[in-house]
Design a protein around this motif. Structure first.
Motif, PDB file in Angstrom:
ATOM      1  N   ALA A   1       8.575  -7.767  -6.023  1.00 33.24           N
ATOM      2  CA  ALA A   1       7.850  -7.854  -4.756  1.00 33.24           C
ATOM      3  C   ALA A   1       6.629  -8.747  -4.951  1.00 33.24           C
ATOM      4  CB  ALA A   1       7.417  -6.475  -4.280  1.00 33.24           C
ATOM      5  N   THR A   2       6.429  -9.678  -4.041  1.00 32.90           N
ATOM      6  CA  THR A   2       5.249 -10.545  -4.069  1.00 32.90           C
ATOM      7  C   THR A   2       4.437 -10.274  -2.811  1.00 32.90           C
ATOM      8  OG1 THR A   2       6.367 -12.277  -5.336  1.00 32.90           O
ATOM      9  CG2 THR A   2       4.396 -12.906  -4.088  1.00 32.90           C
ATOM     10  N   MET A   3       3.176  -9.924  -3.010  1.00 29.57           N
ATOM     11  CA  MET A   3       2.289  -9.653  -1.879  1.00 29.57           C
ATOM     12  C   MET A   3       1.249 -10.762  -1.796  1.00 29.57           C
ATOM     13  SD  MET A   3       0.156  -6.199  -0.928  1.00 29.57           S
ATOM     14  CE  MET A   3      -1.144  -6.227   0.329  1.00 29.57           C
ATOM     15  N   THR A   4       1.128 -11.328  -0.619  1.00 26.69           N
ATOM     16  CA  THR A   4       0.174 -12.408  -0.376  1.00 26.69           C
ATOM     17  C   THR A   4      -0.687 -12.020   0.808  1.00 26.69           C
ATOM     18  OG1 THR A   4       1.775 -14.044  -1.165  1.00 26.69           O
ATOM     19  CG2 THR A   4      -0.101 -14.855   0.118  1.00 26.69           C
ATOM     20  N   TYR A   5      -1.979 -11.903   0.567  1.00 24.07           N
ATOM     21  CA  TYR A   5      -2.890 -11.534   1.646  1.00 24.07           C
ATOM     22  C   TYR A   5      -4.275 -12.079   1.317  1.00 24.07           C
ATOM     23  CZ  TYR A   5      -4.571  -8.881   5.644  1.00 24.07           C
ATOM     24  OH  TYR A   5      -5.084  -8.539   6.869  1.00 24.07           O
ATOM     25  N   GLY A   6      -4.929 -12.637   2.328  1.00 25.24           N
ATOM     26  CA  GLY A   6      -6.212 -13.270   2.057  1.00 25.24           C
ATOM     27  C   GLY A   6      -6.019 -14.433   1.106  1.00 25.24           C
ATOM     28  N   GLU A   7      -6.816 -14.469   0.066  1.00 21.93           N
ATOM     29  CA  GLU A   7      -6.753 -15.578  -0.882  1.00 21.93           C
ATOM     30  C   GLU A   7      -5.972 -15.223  -2.143  1.00 21.93           C
ATOM     31  OE1 GLU A   7     -10.817 -16.485  -1.668  1.00 21.93           O
ATOM     32  OE2 GLU A   7     -11.260 -17.138   0.381  1.00 21.93           O
ATOM     33  N   ILE A   8      -5.347 -14.053  -2.167  1.00 24.33           N
ATOM     34  CA  ILE A   8      -4.685 -13.572  -3.378  1.00 24.33           C
ATOM     35  C   ILE A   8      -3.190 -13.421  -3.151  1.00 24.33           C
ATOM     36  CG2 ILE A   8      -4.560 -11.721  -5.083  1.00 24.33           C
ATOM     37  CD1 ILE A   8      -7.184 -13.199  -5.204  1.00 24.33           C
ATOM     38  N   SER A   9      -2.403 -13.840  -4.143  1.00 28.19           N
ATOM     39  CA  SER A   9      -0.971 -13.611  -4.160  1.00 28.19           C
ATOM     40  C   SER A   9      -0.588 -13.151  -5.559  1.00 28.19           C
ATOM     41  CB  SER A   9      -0.197 -14.886  -3.803  1.00 28.19           C
ATOM     42  OG  SER A   9       1.193 -14.642  -3.810  1.00 28.19           O
ATOM     43  N   THR A  10       0.120 -12.026  -5.654  1.00 27.53           N
ATOM     44  CA  THR A  10       0.504 -11.517  -6.954  1.00 27.53           C
ATOM     45  C   THR A  10       1.772 -10.688  -6.816  1.00 27.53           C
ATOM     46  OG1 THR A  10      -0.334 -10.449  -8.965  1.00 27.53           O
ATOM     47  CG2 THR A  10      -0.852  -9.377  -6.866  1.00 27.53           C
ATOM     48  N   SER A  11       2.430 -10.419  -7.945  1.00 25.77           N
ATOM     49  CA  SER A  11       3.754  -9.804  -7.917  1.00 25.77           C
ATOM     50  C   SER A  11       3.863  -8.619  -8.863  1.00 25.77           C
ATOM     51  CB  SER A  11       4.830 -10.840  -8.298  1.00 25.77           C
ATOM     52  OG  SER A  11       4.791 -11.959  -7.453  1.00 25.77           O
ATOM     53  N   GLY A  12       4.833  -7.773  -8.568  1.00 30.07           N
ATOM     54  CA  GLY A  12       5.151  -6.657  -9.441  1.00 30.07           C
ATOM     55  C   GLY A  12       6.620  -6.308  -9.295  1.00 30.07           C
ATOM     56  N   VAL A  13       7.159  -5.590 -10.272  1.00 31.64           N
ATOM     57  CA  VAL A  13       8.582  -5.242 -10.277  1.00 31.64           C
ATOM     58  C   VAL A  13       8.748  -3.748 -10.028  1.00 31.64           C
ATOM     59  CG1 VAL A  13      10.694  -5.133 -11.654  1.00 31.64           C
ATOM     60  CG2 VAL A  13       9.206  -7.146 -11.807  1.00 31.64           C
ATOM     61  N   PHE A  14       9.536  -3.426  -9.012  1.00 26.25           N
ATOM     62  CA  PHE A  14       9.907  -2.049  -8.725  1.00 26.25           C
ATOM     63  C   PHE A  14      11.244  -1.753  -9.403  1.00 26.25           C
ATOM     64  CE2 PHE A  14       6.962  -2.886  -5.275  1.00 26.25           C
ATOM     65  CZ  PHE A  14       6.360  -1.658  -5.019  1.00 26.25           C
ATOM     66  N   THR A  15      11.323  -0.597 -10.062  1.00 22.49           N
ATOM     67  CA  THR A  15      12.575  -0.152 -10.681  1.00 22.49           C
ATOM     68  C   THR A  15      13.081   1.074  -9.936  1.00 22.49           C
ATOM     69  OG1 THR A  15      11.923  -0.976 -12.862  1.00 22.49           O
ATOM     70  CG2 THR A  15      13.672   0.678 -12.805  1.00 22.49           C
ATOM     71  N   PHE A  16      14.379   1.076  -9.590  1.00 27.96           N
ATOM     72  CA  PHE A  16      14.990   2.131  -8.788  1.00 27.96           C
ATOM     73  C   PHE A  16      16.109   2.796  -9.577  1.00 27.96           C
ATOM     74  CE2 PHE A  16      13.696  -1.533  -6.329  1.00 27.96           C
ATOM     75  CZ  PHE A  16      12.943  -1.012  -5.291  1.00 27.96           C
ATOM     76  N   ASN A  17      16.339   4.089  -9.323  1.00 23.63           N
ATOM     77  CA  ASN A  17      17.532   4.712  -9.875  1.00 23.63           C
ATOM     78  C   ASN A  17      18.663   4.613  -8.851  1.00 23.63           C
ATOM     79  OD1 ASN A  17      17.113   6.783  -7.982  1.00 23.63           O
ATOM     80  ND2 ASN A  17      16.209   8.186  -9.490  1.00 23.63           N
ATOM     81  N   GLN A  18      19.836   5.137  -9.202  1.00 22.88           N
ATOM     82  CA  GLN A  18      20.991   4.992  -8.322  1.00 22.88           C
ATOM     83  C   GLN A  18      20.863   5.808  -7.040  1.00 22.88           C
ATOM     84  OE1 GLN A  18      23.640   2.829  -8.486  1.00 22.88           O
ATOM     85  NE2 GLN A  18      22.313   1.934 -10.057  1.00 22.88           N
ATOM     86  N   MET A  19      20.023   6.848  -7.052  1.00 22.22           N
ATOM     87  CA  MET A  19      19.803   7.634  -5.839  1.00 22.22           C
ATOM     88  C   MET A  19      19.024   6.843  -4.792  1.00 22.22           C
ATOM     89  SD  MET A  19      18.769  11.359  -7.383  1.00 22.22           S
ATOM     90  CE  MET A  19      18.271  11.914  -5.741  1.00 22.22           C
ATOM     91  N   GLY A  20      18.189   5.931  -5.280  1.00 18.11           N
ATOM     92  CA  GLY A  20      17.325   5.182  -4.382  1.00 18.11           C
ATOM     93  C   GLY A  20      15.858   5.492  -4.578  1.00 18.11           C
ATOM     94  N   GLU A  21      15.547   6.279  -5.600  1.00 17.52           N
ATOM     95  CA  GLU A  21      14.150   6.595  -5.889  1.00 17.52           C
ATOM     96  C   GLU A  21      13.487   5.452  -6.654  1.00 17.52           C
ATOM     97  OE1 GLU A  21      14.564  11.454  -6.413  1.00 17.52           O
ATOM     98  OE2 GLU A  21      14.618  10.146  -8.161  1.00 17.52           O
ATOM     99  N   VAL A  22      12.257   5.121  -6.286  1.00 18.23           N
ATOM    100  CA  VAL A  22      11.445   4.243  -7.140  1.00 18.23           C
ATOM    101  C   VAL A  22      10.992   5.079  -8.327  1.00 18.23           C
ATOM    102  CG1 VAL A  22       9.365   2.846  -7.332  1.00 18.23           C
ATOM    103  CG2 VAL A  22      10.626   2.889  -5.177  1.00 18.23           C
TER     104      VAL A  22
END
Length: 283
Positions: free
Chosen positions: A194-215
Protein backbone atom coordinates in the motif's frame (compact mmCIF):
# COMPACT_ATOMS: atom_id res chain seq x y z
CA UNK A 1 11.56 22.25 65.57
CA UNK A 2 14.38 19.82 64.86
CA UNK A 3 16.23 19.81 61.57
CA UNK A 4 14.77 16.37 60.75
CA UNK A 5 11.19 17.58 61.31
CA UNK A 6 11.84 20.68 59.24
CA UNK A 7 13.25 18.55 56.43
CA UNK A 8 10.26 16.19 56.53
CA UNK A 9 7.83 19.11 56.54
CA UNK A 10 9.61 20.71 53.59
CA UNK A 11 9.46 17.40 51.73
CA UNK A 12 5.73 17.04 52.40
CA UNK A 13 5.11 20.60 51.22
CA UNK A 14 7.15 19.95 48.08
CA UNK A 15 5.21 16.76 47.31
CA UNK A 16 1.90 18.56 47.78
CA UNK A 17 3.02 21.37 45.46
CA UNK A 18 4.16 18.90 42.78
CA UNK A 19 0.91 16.90 42.98
CA UNK A 20 -1.23 20.04 42.85
CA UNK A 21 0.79 21.43 39.95
CA UNK A 22 0.50 18.10 38.12
CA UNK A 23 -3.29 18.05 38.53
CA UNK A 24 -3.57 21.55 37.09
CA UNK A 25 -1.12 20.75 34.29
CA UNK A 26 -2.98 17.55 33.40
CA UNK A 27 -6.24 19.47 33.19
CA UNK A 28 -4.63 21.94 30.80
CA UNK A 29 -3.07 19.10 28.78
CA UNK A 30 -6.47 17.43 28.38
CA UNK A 31 -8.01 20.77 27.40
CA UNK A 32 -5.44 21.21 24.65
CA UNK A 33 -5.95 17.66 23.37
CA UNK A 34 -9.69 18.19 23.38
CA UNK A 35 -9.24 21.26 21.17
CA UNK A 36 -7.09 19.21 18.77
CA UNK A 37 -9.75 16.49 18.56
CA UNK A 38 -12.40 19.10 17.86
CA UNK A 39 -10.20 20.47 15.09
CA UNK A 40 -9.79 16.93 13.70
CA UNK A 41 -13.54 16.32 13.72
CA UNK A 42 -14.19 19.64 11.98
CA UNK A 43 -13.17 17.76 8.82
CA UNK A 44 -15.92 15.14 9.14
CA UNK A 45 -18.62 15.04 6.48
CA UNK A 46 -20.71 11.89 6.72
CA UNK A 47 -22.49 11.39 3.40
CA UNK A 48 -23.93 8.04 4.61
CA UNK A 49 -22.45 6.24 1.61
CA UNK A 50 -22.37 2.44 1.65
CA UNK A 51 -19.39 0.27 0.63
CA UNK A 52 -20.23 -2.03 -2.30
CA UNK A 53 -18.59 -4.95 -4.10
CA UNK A 54 -17.87 -2.61 -7.00
CA UNK A 55 -15.75 -0.42 -4.72
CA UNK A 56 -13.20 -3.18 -4.18
CA UNK A 57 -13.21 -4.96 -7.55
CA UNK A 58 -9.91 -3.43 -8.77
CA UNK A 59 -7.95 -4.14 -5.57
CA UNK A 60 -5.47 -7.01 -5.14
CA UNK A 61 -7.12 -10.35 -4.35
CA UNK A 62 -5.70 -10.41 -0.81
CA UNK A 63 -7.05 -6.92 -0.06
CA UNK A 64 -10.48 -7.90 -1.40
CA UNK A 65 -10.39 -10.98 0.83
CA UNK A 66 -9.61 -8.81 3.86
CA UNK A 67 -12.34 -6.25 3.17
CA UNK A 68 -14.94 -8.97 2.66
CA UNK A 69 -13.83 -10.72 5.85
CA UNK A 70 -13.95 -7.44 7.78
CA UNK A 71 -17.67 -7.14 7.06
CA UNK A 72 -17.39 -3.63 5.60
CA UNK A 73 -19.26 -4.55 2.39
CA UNK A 74 -22.83 -3.29 2.71
CA UNK A 75 -21.92 -1.12 5.71
CA UNK A 76 -21.76 2.65 5.88
CA UNK A 77 -18.41 4.15 4.95
CA UNK A 78 -16.42 4.94 8.10
CA UNK A 79 -15.59 8.65 8.09
CA UNK A 80 -14.68 8.97 11.78
CA UNK A 81 -14.08 6.83 14.80
CA UNK A 82 -12.85 6.65 18.34
CA UNK A 83 -11.31 3.86 20.36
CA UNK A 84 -9.88 2.99 23.75
CA UNK A 85 -6.85 0.81 24.29
CA UNK A 86 -4.60 -0.47 27.01
CA UNK A 87 -0.98 -1.22 26.35
CA UNK A 88 2.51 -1.63 27.68
CA UNK A 89 5.62 0.14 26.43
CA UNK A 90 9.31 0.54 27.15
CA UNK A 91 11.90 3.04 26.06
CA UNK A 92 14.76 0.63 25.35
CA UNK A 93 15.41 -3.09 25.08
CA UNK A 94 16.52 -3.34 28.72
CA UNK A 95 13.94 -0.90 30.06
CA UNK A 96 11.01 -1.71 32.30
CA UNK A 97 7.56 -2.12 30.82
CA UNK A 98 5.16 0.72 31.66
CA UNK A 99 1.37 0.42 31.52
CA UNK A 100 -0.53 2.69 29.14
CA UNK A 101 -4.16 3.79 28.88
CA UNK A 102 -5.05 5.62 25.69
CA UNK A 103 -7.85 7.09 23.62
CA UNK A 104 -7.60 7.64 19.89
CA UNK A 105 -9.71 9.59 17.43
CA UNK A 106 -9.48 9.33 13.66
CA UNK A 107 -10.98 10.57 10.40
CA UNK A 108 -10.73 9.05 6.94
CA UNK A 109 -11.92 11.40 4.18
CA UNK A 110 -9.18 13.78 5.24
CA UNK A 111 -6.82 11.36 7.00
CA UNK A 112 -5.91 12.22 10.56
CA UNK A 113 -5.75 11.02 14.13
CA UNK A 114 -5.15 12.21 17.68
CA UNK A 115 -3.81 9.70 20.22
CA UNK A 116 -3.95 10.71 23.89
CA UNK A 117 -2.18 8.49 26.41
CA UNK A 118 -1.40 8.31 30.10
CA UNK A 119 1.71 6.24 30.80
CA UNK A 120 2.39 4.96 34.32
CA UNK A 121 6.14 5.32 34.71
CA UNK A 122 6.21 4.51 38.46
CA UNK A 123 3.87 4.70 41.45
CA UNK A 124 2.33 8.20 41.52
CA UNK A 125 4.31 9.20 38.42
CA UNK A 126 2.66 9.43 35.00
CA UNK A 127 3.73 10.63 31.57
CA UNK A 128 1.22 12.41 29.34
CA UNK A 129 1.68 11.60 25.68
CA UNK A 130 -0.03 12.87 22.55
CA UNK A 131 0.62 11.72 18.98
CA UNK A 132 -1.10 13.60 16.17
CA UNK A 133 -1.46 13.50 12.39
CA UNK A 134 -3.49 16.36 10.94
CA UNK A 135 -3.47 18.11 7.55
CA UNK A 136 -0.55 15.96 6.45
CA UNK A 137 1.62 16.98 9.39
CA UNK A 138 2.68 14.92 12.41
CA UNK A 139 3.44 15.95 15.96
CA UNK A 140 4.49 14.05 19.08
CA UNK A 141 4.33 15.58 22.57
CA UNK A 142 5.63 13.95 25.78
CA UNK A 143 5.26 15.58 29.22
CA UNK A 144 6.18 13.77 32.48
CA UNK A 145 3.55 14.51 35.16
CA UNK A 146 1.95 16.69 32.44
CA UNK A 147 4.38 19.37 33.63
CA UNK A 148 7.67 19.18 31.76
CA UNK A 149 8.01 18.95 27.99
CA UNK A 150 10.72 16.43 27.17
CA UNK A 151 9.66 15.99 23.53
CA UNK A 152 7.71 18.17 21.13
CA UNK A 153 8.70 16.62 17.83
CA UNK A 154 7.78 17.94 14.40
CA UNK A 155 9.29 17.85 10.94
CA UNK A 156 9.50 15.66 7.83
CA UNK A 157 10.56 12.52 9.74
CA UNK A 158 7.60 12.86 12.12
CA UNK A 159 5.27 13.55 9.18
CA UNK A 160 6.44 10.34 7.52
CA UNK A 161 6.18 8.32 10.71
CA UNK A 162 2.69 9.46 11.63
CA UNK A 163 1.47 8.94 8.05
CA UNK A 164 2.74 5.34 8.23
CA UNK A 165 1.07 4.89 11.59
CA UNK A 166 -2.20 6.06 10.06
CA UNK A 167 -1.78 3.66 7.14
CA UNK A 168 -1.13 0.70 9.46
CA UNK A 169 -4.10 1.56 11.66
CA UNK A 170 -6.59 1.55 8.80
CA UNK A 171 -7.09 -2.07 9.87
CA UNK A 172 -9.40 -0.55 12.53
CA UNK A 173 -11.50 1.37 9.97
CA UNK A 174 -11.11 -0.66 6.76
CA UNK A 175 -13.15 1.47 4.37
CA UNK A 176 -10.44 4.16 4.67
CA UNK A 177 -8.22 2.18 2.27
CA UNK A 178 -10.71 2.91 -0.54
CA UNK A 179 -9.76 6.59 -0.51
CA UNK A 180 -7.76 8.00 -3.41
CA UNK A 181 -4.75 8.78 -1.20
CA UNK A 182 -4.01 5.03 -0.92
CA UNK A 183 -2.98 2.89 -3.91
CA UNK A 184 -2.29 -0.84 -3.96
CA UNK A 185 0.10 -3.23 -5.70
CA UNK A 186 -0.24 -6.99 -5.46
CA UNK A 187 2.89 -8.84 -4.33
CA UNK A 188 1.48 -12.36 -4.03
CA UNK A 189 -1.64 -14.09 -2.71
CA UNK A 190 -0.89 -13.11 0.90
CA UNK A 191 0.92 -9.78 0.57
CA UNK A 192 0.06 -6.40 -0.91
CA UNK A 193 1.95 -3.12 -0.96
CA UNK A 194 0.00 0.00 0.00
CA UNK A 195 1.31 3.45 -0.91
CA UNK A 196 -0.19 6.46 0.85
CA UNK A 197 0.32 9.92 -0.59
CA UNK A 198 -0.99 12.93 1.26
CA UNK A 199 0.31 16.46 1.57
CA UNK A 200 4.00 16.47 0.77
CA UNK A 201 4.68 12.89 1.89
CA UNK A 202 4.40 9.59 0.04
CA UNK A 203 5.45 6.31 1.63
CA UNK A 204 4.65 2.60 1.48
CA UNK A 205 4.17 -0.45 3.62
CA UNK A 206 3.34 -4.13 3.10
CA UNK A 207 0.23 -5.75 4.54
CA UNK A 208 0.35 -9.52 5.10
CA UNK A 209 -2.93 -11.49 5.13
CA UNK A 210 -3.83 -15.04 6.09
CA UNK A 211 -6.19 -17.20 4.04
CA UNK A 212 -9.18 -16.17 6.16
CA UNK A 213 -8.67 -12.56 5.18
CA UNK A 214 -7.19 -11.28 8.42
CA UNK A 215 -4.36 -8.75 8.33
CA UNK A 216 -1.68 -10.40 10.46
CA UNK A 217 1.27 -8.07 9.85
CA UNK A 218 2.20 -4.64 8.57
CA UNK A 219 5.81 -3.72 7.83
CA UNK A 220 7.44 -0.57 6.47
CA UNK A 221 10.57 1.54 6.51
CA UNK A 222 9.83 4.27 9.07
CA UNK A 223 11.87 7.06 10.58
CA UNK A 224 12.62 6.56 14.26
CA UNK A 225 14.58 8.53 16.84
CA UNK A 226 17.53 6.45 18.06
CA UNK A 227 20.14 7.99 20.35
CA UNK A 228 18.97 11.47 19.43
CA UNK A 229 19.17 10.97 15.66
CA UNK A 230 16.55 9.96 13.10
CA UNK A 231 17.21 6.93 10.93
CA UNK A 232 15.08 4.89 8.55
CA UNK A 233 14.47 1.45 10.07
CA UNK A 234 12.10 -1.47 9.58
CA UNK A 235 8.96 -1.02 11.66
CA UNK A 236 6.83 -4.12 12.08
CA UNK A 237 3.40 -4.73 13.64
CA UNK A 238 1.97 -8.20 14.24
CA UNK A 239 -1.82 -8.32 14.73
CA UNK A 240 -4.24 -10.90 16.11
CA UNK A 241 -7.40 -11.62 18.14
CA UNK A 242 -10.04 -10.32 15.74
CA UNK A 243 -13.30 -9.08 17.24
CA UNK A 244 -16.35 -7.34 15.78
CA UNK A 245 -17.37 -3.79 16.63
CA UNK A 246 -20.62 -2.64 15.02
CA UNK A 247 -20.26 -5.64 12.72
CA UNK A 248 -16.72 -4.74 11.59
CA UNK A 249 -14.03 -7.34 12.37
CA UNK A 250 -10.72 -5.82 13.40
CA UNK A 251 -7.54 -6.99 15.16
CA UNK A 252 -7.57 -6.08 18.85
CA UNK A 253 -4.08 -7.15 19.88
CA UNK A 254 -0.72 -6.26 18.43
CA UNK A 255 3.02 -6.09 19.03
CA UNK A 256 5.13 -3.29 17.55
CA UNK A 257 8.80 -4.03 16.89
CA UNK A 258 11.74 -2.14 15.44
CA UNK A 259 13.94 -4.54 13.44
CA UNK A 260 17.36 -3.02 14.03
CA UNK A 261 20.86 -4.14 13.03
CA UNK A 262 21.61 -5.00 16.65
CA UNK A 263 18.43 -7.07 16.95
CA UNK A 264 14.67 -6.79 17.25
CA UNK A 265 13.33 -4.25 19.75
CA UNK A 266 9.71 -4.97 20.73
CA UNK A 267 8.72 -1.75 22.45
CA UNK A 268 4.90 -1.49 22.38
CA UNK A 269 2.14 -4.08 22.86
CA UNK A 270 -1.50 -3.00 22.66
CA UNK A 271 -5.04 -4.25 23.16
CA UNK A 272 -8.07 -2.43 21.73
CA UNK A 273 -10.92 -2.41 24.25
CA UNK A 274 -13.65 -0.68 22.25
CA UNK A 275 -14.28 1.12 18.97
CA UNK A 276 -17.14 3.36 17.85
CA UNK A 277 -17.68 4.48 14.26
CA UNK A 278 -19.15 7.66 12.80
CA UNK A 279 -19.63 9.23 16.21
CA UNK A 280 -17.34 12.30 15.99
CA UNK A 281 -17.46 13.21 19.67
CA UNK A 282 -14.91 13.09 22.47
CA UNK A 283 -15.02 10.52 25.26
Amino acid sequence: MSLLKRALLSLVILVVIVIASSIVANTLFKRDVRAEVEQLFDNVDNKSEVVTEEDIIDLPTSVQRWLKYSGIIGKETIVSGRLKQQAEMRMDAEGQWMSVKAEQYFTSEKPGFVWNASIKAAPFIHIAGRDKYLNGKGSMLIKPMSLFTVADSKGEEIDQGTLLRYLAETVWFPSAVLNDYISWKEIDDNNAKATMTYGEISTSGVFTFNQMGEVIKFEAERYGDFNGEFSLETWSISMSDYKAFAGIKVPTEGKITWRLDEGDFNWFNFEVLEIEYNNPTIY
